[in-house]
Design a protein around this motif. Structure first.
Motif, PDB file in Angstrom:
ATOM      1  N   VAL A  81       0.936  -1.302   3.113  1.00  0.00           N
ATOM      2  CA  VAL A  81       0.755  -2.598   3.854  1.00  0.00           C
ATOM      3  C   VAL A  81      -0.144  -2.867   4.996  1.00  0.00           C
ATOM      4  O   VAL A  81      -0.776  -3.805   5.185  1.00  0.00           O
ATOM      5  CB  VAL A  81       2.141  -3.114   4.178  1.00  0.00           C
ATOM      6  CG1 VAL A  81       2.327  -4.344   5.030  1.00  0.00           C
ATOM      7  CG2 VAL A  81       3.236  -3.308   2.903  1.00  0.00           C
ATOM      8  N   MET A 112       5.858 -11.323  -4.796  1.00  0.00           N
ATOM      9  CA  MET A 112       6.006  -9.847  -4.237  1.00  0.00           C
ATOM     10  C   MET A 112       6.659  -9.068  -5.023  1.00  0.00           C
ATOM     11  O   MET A 112       6.421  -7.828  -5.299  1.00  0.00           O
ATOM     12  CB  MET A 112       6.552 -10.205  -3.009  1.00  0.00           C
ATOM     13  CG  MET A 112       5.780 -10.792  -1.794  1.00  0.00           C
ATOM     14  SD  MET A 112       4.092 -10.475  -1.668  1.00  0.00           S
ATOM     15  CE  MET A 112       4.292  -8.917  -0.793  1.00  0.00           C
ATOM     16  N   LEU A 123       8.476  -8.743   3.517  1.00  0.00           N
ATOM     17  CA  LEU A 123       7.102  -9.153   3.568  1.00  0.00           C
ATOM     18  C   LEU A 123       7.154 -10.779   3.293  1.00  0.00           C
ATOM     19  O   LEU A 123       6.135 -11.609   3.754  1.00  0.00           O
ATOM     20  CB  LEU A 123       6.302  -8.374   2.836  1.00  0.00           C
ATOM     21  CG  LEU A 123       5.999  -6.993   3.284  1.00  0.00           C
ATOM     22  CD1 LEU A 123       5.237  -6.163   2.274  1.00  0.00           C
ATOM     23  CD2 LEU A 123       5.212  -7.230   4.607  1.00  0.00           C
ATOM     24  N   GLU A 155      -0.528  -8.584   1.006  1.00  0.00           N
ATOM     25  CA  GLU A 155       0.552  -7.932   1.002  1.00  0.00           C
ATOM     26  C   GLU A 155       0.981  -7.759  -0.610  1.00  0.00           C
ATOM     27  O   GLU A 155       1.684  -6.688  -0.990  1.00  0.00           O
ATOM     28  CB  GLU A 155       1.525  -8.788   1.519  1.00  0.00           C
ATOM     29  CG  GLU A 155       1.621  -9.035   3.055  1.00  0.00           C
ATOM     30  CD  GLU A 155       0.708 -10.168   3.582  1.00  0.00           C
ATOM     31  OE1 GLU A 155       0.229 -10.921   2.397  1.00  0.00           O
ATOM     32  OE2 GLU A 155       0.415 -10.217   4.666  1.00  0.00           O
ATOM     33  N   LYS A 207      -3.345  -8.497   6.268  1.00  0.00           N
ATOM     34  CA  LYS A 207      -2.436  -9.727   6.238  1.00  0.00           C
ATOM     35  C   LYS A 207      -3.258 -10.291   5.048  1.00  0.00           C
ATOM     36  O   LYS A 207      -4.399 -10.396   4.885  1.00  0.00           O
ATOM     37  CB  LYS A 207      -2.439 -10.337   7.624  1.00  0.00           C
ATOM     38  CG  LYS A 207      -1.750 -11.706   7.374  1.00  0.00           C
ATOM     39  CD  LYS A 207      -1.783 -12.438   8.711  1.00  0.00           C
ATOM     40  CE  LYS A 207      -0.968 -13.786   8.765  1.00  0.00           C
ATOM     41  NZ  LYS A 207      -0.813 -14.339  10.012  1.00  0.00           N
ATOM     42  N   TYR A 230       5.705 -13.344   5.983  1.00  0.00           N
ATOM     43  CA  TYR A 230       4.261 -13.843   5.877  1.00  0.00           C
ATOM     44  C   TYR A 230       4.146 -15.290   4.790  1.00  0.00           C
ATOM     45  O   TYR A 230       3.079 -15.599   4.459  1.00  0.00           O
ATOM     46  CB  TYR A 230       3.301 -12.802   5.290  1.00  0.00           C
ATOM     47  CG  TYR A 230       3.075 -11.647   6.159  1.00  0.00           C
ATOM     48  CD1 TYR A 230       2.348 -11.568   7.234  1.00  0.00           C
ATOM     49  CD2 TYR A 230       3.915 -10.634   5.723  1.00  0.00           C
ATOM     50  CE1 TYR A 230       2.426 -10.699   7.951  1.00  0.00           C
ATOM     51  CE2 TYR A 230       3.541  -9.612   6.731  1.00  0.00           C
ATOM     52  CZ  TYR A 230       2.682  -9.582   7.780  1.00  0.00           C
ATOM     53  OH  TYR A 230       2.642  -8.355   8.451  1.00  0.00           O
TER      54      TYR A 230
END
Length: 471
Positions: A92, A142, A131, A100, A97, A135
């Motif tokens: 990560v 994810m 995450l 992810e 940023k 974010y």
């Protein structure tokens, strides 16, 4: 093809499928039963048939049994020590940023080399949820990225049990197989990320949060990996506290470099053995790699490093031994199934069924390297397990691809790629991925069955390229 031999093959395969699908017995018994039926129908004398089965079982495990056990042990230590979490956090940080999902896919791809998919997903899903929340990324995106990364290397790269078993059954060079599977995995990772980014936002509104388990304990995580009740065999060790699904894992207390070393070093040694044998044969360097790059020695080195570098300071000997004992129990059934596949393959060869089938299909207007892919596809759809699909495809196609001159490493990759297809309700990983994400019904099928089928389709042209390279 002679009618008797054709009947022997069809009845043997039918018995394998029937035992797996409709009885309380598993693939180990199914493969042995299939070998007995095939040999009997083909006219093999009972005493000779038993000898073929025992010879095939022992010969297969002589080359691959130790390696499977060591690979599972490394994965268990990585899982129990927190090494998997350390690798995830490192990826990560490296991805940065906005990427992810790429980090989760890469994490899954690395962790799944020695760790079973189900266990890897349970371990790392809390980080994926964290995450997503931190974010503002869709949870389905994810989860898909993580699950897809785990699946890619689980299906393609030894020492994952399925590909490793196929190496032994097809007589492939392990280093070459690692290279072929590794390159295919790297190419398929963008496919995983693209599908996750496309499908994730479209399914996010269908997440049913009440389906997600409230908490997962370390004991349950271990059970997912080992197939045991989650205990580590150490009566003096207290159970780890439960961890909420939406809670980011605590600091694992182990560096990502230390966690990666037991994975990367054995693979480098194995590949180094292949390379030096090809370009520096007869030199001292080739002799050194010929020893340390032998799969059993390389993985033994990795296990020693894992045992002494990964557990937290103060972890007792009995606790670590308990981890290894649980790993051995987990590896046992995979070893048995692999050996049974070798027994079935030996019966096919010695009875004449394999040679007759090879002669029959050699005139078909299809490349022979596609045959393991097709068999694995059928078996995966029939019974759900990717590992069983790989082992069965390698067993049945071995005499044919050898007669056709197909490179064994290519045949392994073909069987492994075919096992991707359409993971659905008969696959335990389907339930782990979809229920931890909170999807059911058609949404679950779109999420995970769609992902695995896309990987199946995308892997076929990669096999064509591999066939051109390997000849």
């Amino acid at each position: 093809m002679e009618v008797q031999l054709l009947a022997a093959l069809l009845l043997g395969v039918a018995v394998v499928v029937a035992v797996i699908l409709w009885t309380r017995l598993d693939a180990f018994v199914g493969l042995l039963a299939g070998a007995l039926v095939t040999g009997s129908v083909a006219g093999v004398a009972p005493a000779d048939l038993i000898e073929h089965i025992t010879t095939g079982f022992g010969g297969t495990l002589a080359g691959i049994g130790i390696v499977i056990a060591l690979g599972v042990m490394i994965g268990t230590v990585l899982e129990r020590s927190g090494g998997a979490d350390a690798l995830a956090k490192a990826f990560v940080r490296m991805a940065g940023k906005g990427r992810e999902d790429v980090a989760m896919t890469a994490t899954g791809a690395v962790v799944s080399v020695p760790v079973f998919c189900d266990s890897g997903f349970v371990i790392l899903h809390p980080l994926a949820r964290s995450l997503a929340r931190r974010y503002g990324r869709p949870l389905v995106t994810m989860s898909l990225a993580l699950a897809g990364g785990l699946a890619v290397t689980h299906h393609l790269v030894p020492p994952t049990p399925g590909p490793l078993a196929a190496v032994g059954l097809l007589g492939a060079d392990l280093g070459t197989t690692v290279l072929v599977g590794g390159v295919m995995a790297v190419v398929l990772i963008p496919v995983v990320v693209a599908y996750a980014r496309y499908m994730g936002p479209r399914l996010e509104a269908e997440v049913e949060h009440e389906l997600v388990p409230e908490a997962v304990s370390a004991g349950h995580t271990a059970g997912a990996a080992t197939g045991t009740d989650g205990t580590d065999g150490d009566a003096d060790s207290a159970p780890a506290p439960a961890r909420r699904i939406d809670q980011e894992p605590a600091d694992p207390g182990v560096s990502a470099l230390a966690a990666a070393l037991p994975l990367v070093l054995p693979l480098l040694l194995i590949v180094g053995n292949t390379v030096t044998a090809a370009v520096a044969e007869g030199t001292v360097l080739a002799d050194v790699f010929g020893f340390v790059g032998t799969p059993a020695i390389a993985l033994l080195i990795g296990l020693v490093i894992a045992v002494y570098a990964l557990p937290r300071r103060g972890t007792g000997r009995r606790e670590v031994v308990g981890w290894l004992t649980a790993a051995a129990a987990s590896a046992g059934m995979i070893v048995f199934i692999t050996g049974a596949g070798g027994a079935f393959g030996e019966v096919l060869r010695q009875s004449g069924v394999g040679d007759a089938l090879a002669d029959a299909v050699s005139g078909w207007p299809v490349p022979m390297f596609v045959l393991p892919f097709a068999i694995a596809t059928f078996v995966r759809l029939a019974q759900g397990s990717g590992t069983v699909a790989i082992i069965t495809a390698a067993t049945l196609s071995a005499p044919i691809v050898h007669s056709a001159g197909v490179d064994p490493a290519l045949a392994v990759a073909s069987a492994c790629a075919g096992s991707f297809v359409f993971s659905y309700v008969s696959d335990s990983y389907f339930w782990v991925v979809t229920r931890f994400t909170g999807l059911s019904g058609a949404a679950a099928m779109k999420m995970w069955s769609g992902m695995t089928t896309l990987l199946w389709v995308a892997s076929l042209p990669l096999l064509g390229v591999a066939a051109l390279v390997l000849g």
